[in-house]
Scaffold this motif. Structure first.
Motif, mmCIF file in Angstrom:
data_model
loop_
_atom_site.group_PDB
_atom_site.id
_atom_site.type_symbol
_atom_site.label_atom_id
_atom_site.label_comp_id
_atom_site.label_asym_id
_atom_site.label_seq_id
_atom_site.Cartn_x
_atom_site.Cartn_y
_atom_site.Cartn_z
ATOM 1 N N HIS A 8 56.104 33.736 -101.940
ATOM 2 C CA HIS A 8 55.794 32.412 -102.491
ATOM 3 C C HIS A 8 56.546 32.207 -103.806
ATOM 4 C CE1 HIS A 8 53.090 29.672 -104.858
ATOM 5 N NE2 HIS A 8 53.244 28.953 -103.764
ATOM 6 N N GLN A 12 59.763 29.695 -104.746
ATOM 7 C CA GLN A 12 59.657 28.741 -105.850
ATOM 8 C C GLN A 12 60.819 28.885 -106.838
ATOM 9 O OE1 GLN A 12 55.597 29.415 -107.251
ATOM 10 N NE2 GLN A 12 55.063 27.395 -106.466
ATOM 11 N N THR A 25 56.173 22.573 -105.795
ATOM 12 C CA THR A 25 54.733 22.495 -105.520
ATOM 13 C C THR A 25 54.442 22.278 -104.041
ATOM 14 O OG1 THR A 25 54.665 20.111 -105.935
ATOM 15 C CG2 THR A 25 54.275 21.564 -107.829
ATOM 16 N N LYS A 26 55.471 22.198 -103.214
ATOM 17 C CA LYS A 26 55.276 21.995 -101.773
ATOM 18 C C LYS A 26 55.407 23.312 -101.014
ATOM 19 C CE LYS A 26 55.959 17.389 -100.931
ATOM 20 N NZ LYS A 26 56.339 16.642 -99.799
ATOM 21 N N PHE A 28 53.204 26.694 -100.222
ATOM 22 C CA PHE A 28 51.806 27.113 -100.260
ATOM 23 C C PHE A 28 51.635 28.523 -99.723
ATOM 24 C CE2 PHE A 28 52.033 22.540 -99.813
ATOM 25 C CZ PHE A 28 51.178 22.096 -100.815
ATOM 26 N N GLN A 29 50.540 29.160 -100.153
ATOM 27 C CA GLN A 29 50.174 30.482 -99.652
ATOM 28 C C GLN A 29 49.052 30.363 -98.629
ATOM 29 O OE1 GLN A 29 49.544 33.652 -102.557
ATOM 30 N NE2 GLN A 29 50.414 32.315 -104.121
ATOM 31 N N VAL A 32 47.375 25.020 -95.951
ATOM 32 C CA VAL A 32 47.666 23.753 -96.617
ATOM 33 C C VAL A 32 46.629 22.737 -96.139
ATOM 34 C CG1 VAL A 32 49.299 23.035 -94.841
ATOM 35 C CG2 VAL A 32 49.515 22.091 -97.123
ATOM 36 N N THR A 33 46.231 21.823 -97.004
ATOM 37 C CA THR A 33 45.254 20.817 -96.592
ATOM 38 C C THR A 33 45.910 19.836 -95.613
ATOM 39 O OG1 THR A 33 45.777 19.399 -98.473
ATOM 40 C CG2 THR A 33 43.977 20.974 -98.767
ATOM 41 N N THR A 36 48.286 16.895 -96.784
ATOM 42 C CA THR A 36 49.509 17.173 -97.543
ATOM 43 C C THR A 36 50.707 16.499 -96.873
ATOM 44 O OG1 THR A 36 48.611 19.282 -98.256
ATOM 45 C CG2 THR A 36 50.994 18.997 -98.454
ATOM 46 N N PHE A 40 56.818 20.587 -96.223
ATOM 47 C CA PHE A 40 56.215 21.659 -97.008
ATOM 48 C C PHE A 40 56.427 22.983 -96.296
ATOM 49 C CE2 PHE A 40 52.752 19.747 -94.534
ATOM 50 C CZ PHE A 40 52.260 20.838 -93.839
ATOM 51 N N VAL A 42 54.543 26.919 -95.679
ATOM 52 C CA VAL A 42 53.351 27.752 -95.773
ATOM 53 C C VAL A 42 53.782 29.200 -95.525
ATOM 54 C CG1 VAL A 42 51.052 28.250 -94.879
ATOM 55 C CG2 VAL A 42 51.880 25.892 -94.932
#
Length: 156
Positions: A8, A12, A25-26, A28-29, A32-33, A36, A40, A42
């Motif tokens: 991650h 970044q 910020t897109k 995720f670990q 993801v909701t 979103t 993105f 994951v």
């Protein structure tokens, strides 16, 4: 897990991945909701094993399998993001200072495979997304083991 956080953080720090996503910020670990907006990434783990386990357990070289799912409404864009992940992480090595764990010494990252799917979404949310996955093998040094003496709990 430690290696999920490490990948991650590595993503970044990747300018080409951030450019493809539009923001760091897109990334995720583990999850993801559903609300979103795409695109993105994951990062999730599959396994963590000894690379050459010994009976004494003194070996520290381990191999973790991590999947990086790149999601977008366009197959071409999802594949482009996955390709940037693949190119930027292949053969990467070094020490990553994670925030929740001790620094991680990565010996090498290898690409284990790629895959493309279409996720139709859930009931009532059939927006659909193309998912291009990059599976990584991360060879890293684990912390030095400290043995615990096992007993049956009886008093001598």
């Amino acid at each position: 897990m430690k290696f999920v956080e490490a990948i991650h953080l590595a993503l970044q720090q990747s300018p080409s991945v951030i450019t493809a996503l539009g923001s760091s910020t897109k990334i995720f670990q583990s999850f993801v909701t559903p609300a979103t907006p795409m695109p993105f990434i994951v990062v999730s783990s599959q396994s963590d094993d000894g690379a050459s386990p010994t009976l004494a357990g003194a070996d520290r070289l381990r191999v973790a399998t991590v999947t990086v799912d790149c999601m977008h409404s366009s197959l071409v864009s999802a594949a482009n993001i996955a390709d940037r992940v693949r190119v930027d992480l292949y053969a990467a090595k070094g020490i990553l200072g994670t925030t929740t764990n001790s620094p991680m010494t990565i010996q090498s990252i290898r690409i284990d495979g790629t895959n493309m799917n279409y996720d139709m979404g859930g009931e009532g949310t059939e927006l659909g997304a193309f998912v291009c996955s990059v599976t990584l093998k991360i060879y890293y040094l684990a912390s030095a083991p400290s043995s615990v003496a096992l007993t049956d709990g009886s008093q001598p």
